[in-house]
Scaffold this motif. Structure first.
Motif, PDB file in Angstrom:
ATOM      1  N   UNK A 133       0.720  -1.226   0.011  1.00 15.52           N
ATOM      2  CA  UNK A 133      -0.145  -0.005  -0.034  1.00 15.52           C
ATOM      3  C   UNK A 133       0.753   1.561   0.169  1.00 15.52           C
ATOM      4  N   UNK A 134       1.896   1.459   0.780  1.00 14.93           N
ATOM      5  CA  UNK A 134       2.747   2.465   1.056  1.00 14.93           C
ATOM      6  C   UNK A 134       3.417   2.700  -0.297  1.00 14.93           C
ATOM      7  N   UNK A 135       4.025   1.750  -1.118  1.00 11.17           N
ATOM      8  CA  UNK A 135       4.480   2.169  -2.435  1.00 11.17           C
ATOM      9  C   UNK A 135       3.779   2.476  -3.651  1.00 11.17           C
ATOM     10  N   UNK A 136       2.606   1.802  -3.402  1.00 13.53           N
ATOM     11  CA  UNK A 136       1.824   2.055  -4.557  1.00 13.53           C
ATOM     12  C   UNK A 136       1.195   3.622  -4.289  1.00 13.53           C
ATOM     13  N   UNK A 137       0.766   3.873  -3.057  1.00 14.20           N
ATOM     14  CA  UNK A 137       0.483   5.319  -2.950  1.00 14.20           C
ATOM     15  C   UNK A 137       1.588   6.495  -3.015  1.00 14.20           C
ATOM     16  N   UNK A 138       2.619   5.969  -2.727  1.00 18.79           N
ATOM     17  CA  UNK A 138       3.780   7.022  -3.032  1.00 18.79           C
ATOM     18  C   UNK A 138       3.812   7.080  -4.622  1.00 18.79           C
ATOM     19  N   UNK A 139       3.839   6.067  -5.298  1.00 15.95           N
ATOM     20  CA  UNK A 139       3.911   6.301  -7.029  1.00 15.95           C
ATOM     21  C   UNK A 139       2.685   6.952  -7.511  1.00 15.95           C
ATOM     22  N   UNK A 140       1.548   6.569  -6.968  1.00 11.68           N
ATOM     23  CA  UNK A 140       0.270   7.315  -7.310  1.00 11.68           C
ATOM     24  C   UNK A 140       0.330   8.734  -7.377  1.00 11.68           C
ATOM     25  N   UNK A 141       0.681   9.140  -5.997  1.00 12.79           N
ATOM     26  CA  UNK A 141       0.820  10.464  -5.676  1.00 12.79           C
ATOM     27  C   UNK A 141       1.837  11.355  -6.589  1.00 12.79           C
TER      28      UNK A 141
END
Length: 321
Positions: A133-141
Protein backbone atom coordinates in the motif's frame (compact mmCIF):
# COMPACT_ATOMS: atom_id res chain seq x y z
CA UNK A 1 -26.44 -11.48 5.20
CA UNK A 2 -28.20 -8.30 4.15
CA UNK A 3 -27.25 -5.90 1.35
CA UNK A 4 -27.59 -2.17 2.04
CA UNK A 5 -27.38 0.67 -0.52
CA UNK A 6 -23.96 2.31 -0.61
CA UNK A 7 -22.13 5.11 -2.39
CA UNK A 8 -19.24 2.85 -3.37
CA UNK A 9 -18.03 2.95 -6.96
CA UNK A 10 -15.25 0.74 -8.35
CA UNK A 11 -13.03 2.13 -11.09
CA UNK A 12 -9.62 1.97 -12.73
CA UNK A 13 -7.90 5.36 -12.69
CA UNK A 14 -5.92 6.34 -15.80
CA UNK A 15 -3.01 8.73 -16.09
CA UNK A 16 -4.25 11.32 -18.61
CA UNK A 17 -0.97 13.25 -18.91
CA UNK A 18 0.76 13.51 -22.35
CA UNK A 19 3.96 11.92 -21.03
CA UNK A 20 4.71 9.43 -18.31
CA UNK A 21 7.15 9.98 -15.47
CA UNK A 22 9.99 8.46 -17.49
CA UNK A 23 9.35 10.88 -20.37
CA UNK A 24 7.76 8.38 -22.76
CA UNK A 25 4.57 9.15 -24.65
CA UNK A 26 1.45 8.11 -22.77
CA UNK A 27 -1.18 6.38 -24.97
CA UNK A 28 -3.82 7.10 -22.30
CA UNK A 29 -3.54 10.85 -22.96
CA UNK A 30 -5.64 10.28 -26.12
CA UNK A 31 -9.35 10.39 -25.30
CA UNK A 32 -10.03 7.86 -28.07
CA UNK A 33 -7.80 5.33 -26.32
CA UNK A 34 -9.55 5.88 -23.01
CA UNK A 35 -12.95 5.53 -24.67
CA UNK A 36 -11.77 2.35 -26.43
CA UNK A 37 -10.73 0.77 -23.13
CA UNK A 38 -14.13 1.57 -21.68
CA UNK A 39 -15.84 -0.05 -24.69
CA UNK A 40 -13.60 -3.12 -24.29
CA UNK A 41 -14.79 -3.56 -20.69
CA UNK A 42 -17.65 -6.01 -20.23
CA UNK A 43 -19.17 -4.59 -17.05
CA UNK A 44 -21.91 -7.20 -16.71
CA UNK A 45 -19.45 -10.10 -16.95
CA UNK A 46 -17.16 -8.37 -14.45
CA UNK A 47 -20.02 -7.93 -11.98
CA UNK A 48 -20.89 -11.62 -12.17
CA UNK A 49 -17.29 -12.68 -11.72
CA UNK A 50 -16.16 -10.30 -8.97
CA UNK A 51 -19.36 -9.43 -7.05
CA UNK A 52 -21.33 -12.64 -7.78
CA UNK A 53 -24.03 -10.53 -9.40
CA UNK A 54 -24.43 -8.08 -6.51
CA UNK A 55 -23.20 -4.98 -8.32
CA UNK A 56 -24.56 -2.80 -11.10
CA UNK A 57 -22.80 -0.89 -13.90
CA UNK A 58 -21.88 2.71 -13.17
CA UNK A 59 -24.08 5.31 -14.88
CA UNK A 60 -21.89 8.26 -13.94
CA UNK A 61 -18.67 8.82 -12.02
CA UNK A 62 -20.80 9.14 -8.87
CA UNK A 63 -23.05 6.46 -7.40
CA UNK A 64 -26.78 6.36 -8.03
CA UNK A 65 -27.34 7.07 -4.32
CA UNK A 66 -25.47 10.38 -4.49
CA UNK A 67 -27.73 13.47 -4.54
CA UNK A 68 -28.03 15.07 -8.02
CA UNK A 69 -26.81 11.89 -9.67
CA UNK A 70 -27.88 12.04 -13.33
CA UNK A 71 -27.66 8.79 -15.33
CA UNK A 72 -25.55 9.23 -18.45
CA UNK A 73 -25.10 7.32 -21.69
CA UNK A 74 -22.15 5.12 -20.82
CA UNK A 75 -19.75 2.93 -22.81
CA UNK A 76 -21.53 -0.25 -23.84
CA UNK A 77 -19.38 -3.32 -24.32
CA UNK A 78 -18.46 -3.12 -28.00
CA UNK A 79 -15.22 -4.77 -29.08
CA UNK A 80 -15.51 -3.61 -32.69
CA UNK A 81 -15.93 0.01 -31.55
CA UNK A 82 -12.94 -0.34 -29.23
CA UNK A 83 -10.71 -1.58 -32.08
CA UNK A 84 -11.98 1.20 -34.35
CA UNK A 85 -11.09 3.88 -31.80
CA UNK A 86 -7.65 2.38 -31.18
CA UNK A 87 -6.93 2.29 -34.90
CA UNK A 88 -8.00 5.93 -35.25
CA UNK A 89 -5.66 6.85 -32.40
CA UNK A 90 -2.73 5.11 -34.12
CA UNK A 91 -2.72 1.91 -32.08
CA UNK A 92 -4.06 -0.62 -34.58
CA UNK A 93 -1.63 -3.18 -33.18
CA UNK A 94 -2.51 -2.30 -29.60
CA UNK A 95 -0.08 -1.38 -26.82
CA UNK A 96 1.04 -2.46 -23.36
CA UNK A 97 -0.16 -0.71 -20.20
CA UNK A 98 0.63 -1.33 -16.52
CA UNK A 99 -1.85 -1.15 -13.64
CA UNK A 100 -0.86 -0.79 -9.99
CA UNK A 101 -2.64 -3.33 -7.79
CA UNK A 102 -2.66 -3.78 -4.04
CA UNK A 103 -0.64 -6.84 -3.08
CA UNK A 104 -2.76 -9.38 -1.26
CA UNK A 105 -6.11 -8.02 -2.47
CA UNK A 106 -8.06 -10.96 -3.89
CA UNK A 107 -10.82 -8.64 -5.16
CA UNK A 108 -8.43 -6.43 -7.12
CA UNK A 109 -6.58 -9.40 -8.56
CA UNK A 110 -9.83 -11.04 -9.72
CA UNK A 111 -11.02 -7.77 -11.21
CA UNK A 112 -7.77 -6.97 -13.01
CA UNK A 113 -7.22 -10.52 -14.27
CA UNK A 114 -10.66 -10.40 -15.88
CA UNK A 115 -9.90 -6.99 -17.42
CA UNK A 116 -6.57 -8.34 -18.67
CA UNK A 117 -8.42 -10.97 -20.71
CA UNK A 118 -11.13 -8.58 -21.91
CA UNK A 119 -8.74 -5.87 -23.08
CA UNK A 120 -6.40 -8.34 -24.77
CA UNK A 121 -9.17 -9.01 -27.30
CA UNK A 122 -8.91 -5.36 -28.34
CA UNK A 123 -5.10 -5.39 -28.41
CA UNK A 124 -4.50 -3.73 -25.04
CA UNK A 125 -1.97 -5.85 -23.15
CA UNK A 126 -2.45 -5.25 -19.43
CA UNK A 127 0.46 -5.88 -17.06
CA UNK A 128 -0.50 -6.19 -13.36
CA UNK A 129 2.08 -4.81 -10.93
CA UNK A 130 1.31 -5.76 -7.32
CA UNK A 131 2.70 -3.41 -4.68
CA UNK A 132 2.34 -2.84 -0.95
CA UNK A 133 0.00 0.00 0.00
CA UNK A 134 2.72 2.52 0.93
CA UNK A 135 4.69 2.04 -2.30
CA UNK A 136 1.61 2.15 -4.48
CA UNK A 137 0.36 5.30 -2.77
CA UNK A 138 3.73 7.06 -3.16
CA UNK A 139 3.98 6.27 -6.86
CA UNK A 140 0.35 7.19 -7.44
CA UNK A 141 0.69 10.61 -5.80
CA UNK A 142 3.91 11.26 -7.70
CA UNK A 143 2.14 10.59 -11.02
CA UNK A 144 4.42 7.59 -11.59
CA UNK A 145 1.75 5.23 -12.94
CA UNK A 146 -0.39 4.45 -15.97
CA UNK A 147 -3.38 2.83 -14.26
CA UNK A 148 -4.47 2.15 -10.69
CA UNK A 149 -7.33 0.02 -9.34
CA UNK A 150 -9.50 2.17 -7.09
CA UNK A 151 -12.74 2.46 -5.16
CA UNK A 152 -14.56 5.46 -3.69
CA UNK A 153 -17.21 5.93 -1.00
CA UNK A 154 -18.77 9.31 -0.18
CA UNK A 155 -18.16 10.93 3.20
CA UNK A 156 -20.94 13.52 2.90
CA UNK A 157 -24.40 13.53 1.36
CA UNK A 158 -23.63 15.99 -1.42
CA UNK A 159 -22.15 15.62 -4.93
CA UNK A 160 -19.61 18.40 -4.36
CA UNK A 161 -17.21 16.10 -2.52
CA UNK A 162 -16.81 13.38 -5.13
CA UNK A 163 -16.82 15.96 -7.93
CA UNK A 164 -14.04 18.00 -6.33
CA UNK A 165 -11.88 14.88 -6.10
CA UNK A 166 -12.67 13.23 -9.43
CA UNK A 167 -13.00 16.21 -11.74
CA UNK A 168 -11.27 19.29 -10.27
CA UNK A 169 -7.56 19.44 -11.10
CA UNK A 170 -6.73 22.13 -8.55
CA UNK A 171 -7.81 19.84 -5.71
CA UNK A 172 -5.64 16.73 -6.10
CA UNK A 173 -5.16 16.77 -9.87
CA UNK A 174 -8.46 14.98 -10.38
CA UNK A 175 -7.50 11.94 -8.29
CA UNK A 176 -3.96 12.33 -9.65
CA UNK A 177 -5.14 11.40 -13.14
CA UNK A 178 -4.07 14.79 -14.48
CA UNK A 179 -7.49 15.34 -16.08
CA UNK A 180 -8.53 18.98 -16.37
CA UNK A 181 -11.63 20.61 -17.84
CA UNK A 182 -12.10 24.41 -17.73
CA UNK A 183 -15.82 23.90 -18.39
CA UNK A 184 -16.21 21.58 -15.41
CA UNK A 185 -14.22 24.04 -13.28
CA UNK A 186 -16.63 26.81 -14.27
CA UNK A 187 -19.78 24.77 -13.63
CA UNK A 188 -18.47 23.46 -10.32
CA UNK A 189 -17.64 26.98 -9.09
CA UNK A 190 -21.16 28.07 -10.00
CA UNK A 191 -22.71 25.05 -8.27
CA UNK A 192 -20.92 25.91 -5.04
CA UNK A 193 -22.79 29.21 -4.89
CA UNK A 194 -26.08 28.15 -6.46
CA UNK A 195 -29.10 28.13 -4.14
CA UNK A 196 -31.71 27.15 -6.71
CA UNK A 197 -32.10 23.32 -6.59
CA UNK A 198 -33.14 23.00 -10.24
CA UNK A 199 -30.24 25.09 -11.55
CA UNK A 200 -27.76 23.23 -9.35
CA UNK A 201 -29.10 19.89 -10.61
CA UNK A 202 -28.63 21.12 -14.19
CA UNK A 203 -25.04 22.13 -13.46
CA UNK A 204 -24.22 18.70 -12.06
CA UNK A 205 -25.93 17.00 -14.98
CA UNK A 206 -23.64 18.93 -17.34
CA UNK A 207 -20.56 18.13 -15.22
CA UNK A 208 -21.33 14.42 -15.32
CA UNK A 209 -21.91 14.48 -19.08
CA UNK A 210 -18.61 16.23 -19.79
CA UNK A 211 -16.69 13.88 -17.52
CA UNK A 212 -18.20 10.73 -19.02
CA UNK A 213 -17.38 11.86 -22.56
CA UNK A 214 -13.75 12.57 -21.60
CA UNK A 215 -13.43 9.12 -19.93
CA UNK A 216 -10.56 9.98 -17.56
CA UNK A 217 -11.18 6.65 -15.78
CA UNK A 218 -12.51 3.19 -16.56
CA UNK A 219 -16.09 3.09 -15.30
CA UNK A 220 -16.81 -0.29 -13.71
CA UNK A 221 -19.58 -0.91 -11.18
CA UNK A 222 -21.31 0.10 -7.97
CA UNK A 223 -21.51 -2.35 -5.07
CA UNK A 224 -23.77 -2.47 -1.99
CA UNK A 225 -22.63 -2.97 1.60
CA UNK A 226 -22.96 -6.64 2.66
CA UNK A 227 -23.64 -6.93 6.39
CA UNK A 228 -23.78 -10.18 8.35
CA UNK A 229 -26.37 -9.86 11.13
CA UNK A 230 -27.24 -12.12 14.02
CA UNK A 231 -30.90 -13.01 14.44
CA UNK A 232 -30.69 -11.20 17.77
CA UNK A 233 -30.07 -7.87 16.02
CA UNK A 234 -33.07 -5.78 15.01
CA UNK A 235 -33.46 -2.25 13.67
CA UNK A 236 -29.99 -2.15 12.11
CA UNK A 237 -29.48 0.53 9.45
CA UNK A 238 -26.25 0.70 7.46
CA UNK A 239 -25.72 4.23 6.20
CA UNK A 240 -24.39 4.52 2.63
CA UNK A 241 -21.45 6.79 3.46
CA UNK A 242 -17.89 6.03 4.52
CA UNK A 243 -18.18 7.76 7.90
CA UNK A 244 -20.82 7.37 10.59
CA UNK A 245 -22.96 9.78 12.52
CA UNK A 246 -23.79 7.70 15.55
CA UNK A 247 -24.05 4.33 17.16
CA UNK A 248 -26.25 3.82 20.17
CA UNK A 249 -24.40 1.75 22.73
CA UNK A 250 -26.60 -1.20 23.75
CA UNK A 251 -27.82 -1.45 27.31
CA UNK A 252 -27.32 -4.53 29.48
CA UNK A 253 -30.09 -6.24 27.59
CA UNK A 254 -29.06 -9.40 25.78
CA UNK A 255 -30.55 -8.09 22.55
CA UNK A 256 -29.64 -5.02 20.51
CA UNK A 257 -32.65 -2.84 19.80
CA UNK A 258 -33.27 0.61 18.41
CA UNK A 259 -31.58 2.36 15.45
CA UNK A 260 -27.95 1.46 14.82
CA UNK A 261 -25.82 3.30 12.26
CA UNK A 262 -22.42 1.76 11.78
CA UNK A 263 -19.33 1.37 9.81
CA UNK A 264 -17.34 1.09 13.06
CA UNK A 265 -18.02 1.37 16.78
CA UNK A 266 -18.17 4.84 18.26
CA UNK A 267 -20.07 6.92 20.79
CA UNK A 268 -22.87 9.24 19.67
CA UNK A 269 -21.57 12.78 19.30
CA UNK A 270 -24.07 14.06 21.87
CA UNK A 271 -22.72 11.60 24.45
CA UNK A 272 -19.16 12.70 23.77
CA UNK A 273 -20.11 16.34 24.18
CA UNK A 274 -21.88 15.63 27.49
CA UNK A 275 -18.92 13.70 28.83
CA UNK A 276 -16.53 16.45 27.73
CA UNK A 277 -18.67 19.13 29.38
CA UNK A 278 -18.50 17.38 32.74
CA UNK A 279 -14.70 17.62 32.70
CA UNK A 280 -14.31 21.24 31.56
CA UNK A 281 -14.21 24.08 34.08
CA UNK A 282 -16.90 26.73 33.49
CA UNK A 283 -14.27 29.43 32.89
CA UNK A 284 -12.28 27.30 30.43
CA UNK A 285 -12.22 28.33 26.78
CA UNK A 286 -13.91 26.05 24.25
CA UNK A 287 -11.69 23.20 23.14
CA UNK A 288 -9.78 23.79 19.93
CA UNK A 289 -10.09 20.77 17.68
CA UNK A 290 -8.45 22.37 14.66
CA UNK A 291 -5.47 20.05 15.05
CA UNK A 292 -7.64 17.04 14.32
CA UNK A 293 -7.68 16.04 10.70
CA UNK A 294 -9.32 13.05 9.09
CA UNK A 295 -7.59 11.60 6.07
CA UNK A 296 -8.20 8.45 4.08
CA UNK A 297 -5.37 6.85 2.11
CA UNK A 298 -5.76 4.60 -0.92
CA UNK A 299 -5.88 0.99 0.14
CA UNK A 300 -7.50 1.77 3.48
CA UNK A 301 -11.00 0.24 3.81
CA UNK A 302 -13.94 2.64 3.89
CA UNK A 303 -14.60 3.87 7.40
CA UNK A 304 -11.12 2.95 8.70
CA UNK A 305 -9.58 6.44 8.59
CA UNK A 306 -9.58 8.41 11.82
CA UNK A 307 -8.68 11.84 13.15
CA UNK A 308 -5.15 12.21 14.40
CA UNK A 309 -2.78 14.86 15.74
CA UNK A 310 -0.13 15.94 13.18
CA UNK A 311 3.47 15.09 14.02
CA UNK A 312 6.85 14.92 12.31
CA UNK A 313 6.06 11.39 11.23
CA UNK A 314 2.44 12.12 10.26
CA UNK A 315 2.23 15.78 9.15
CA UNK A 316 -1.10 17.30 8.21
CA UNK A 317 -1.88 16.95 4.50
CA UNK A 318 -4.89 17.15 2.19
CA UNK A 319 -7.37 14.29 2.13
CA UNK A 320 -7.72 12.24 -1.01
CA UNK A 321 -8.55 8.81 -2.22
Amino acid sequence: MQLFPSTKVNTVLMNNRPKLKDGTVNPLSDVRVRQAINHATNKEALIQLVTFGNGKPMRSFMSATTPLFAPQTMYAYNLAKAKQLLTAAGYANGFEVTVLALSGSADELAQLTALQQMWAAAGVRLKIEQLDSATRTARYRAGDFQMRAAAWTNDINDPSQITSYFAIYDNIQSLYTGYKSPEIDRLFAQSQQETNPARRASQYNQIQGIYIKAAPIVFLYETPYPVALSKKVSGFVQIPWATISSLRRPSRSKHLTGPLHLNRWTWPRSSLEERHARHVRPEAAPADHSHLHRCADPGVPAGAAAARRPSKRHPRRPCHT
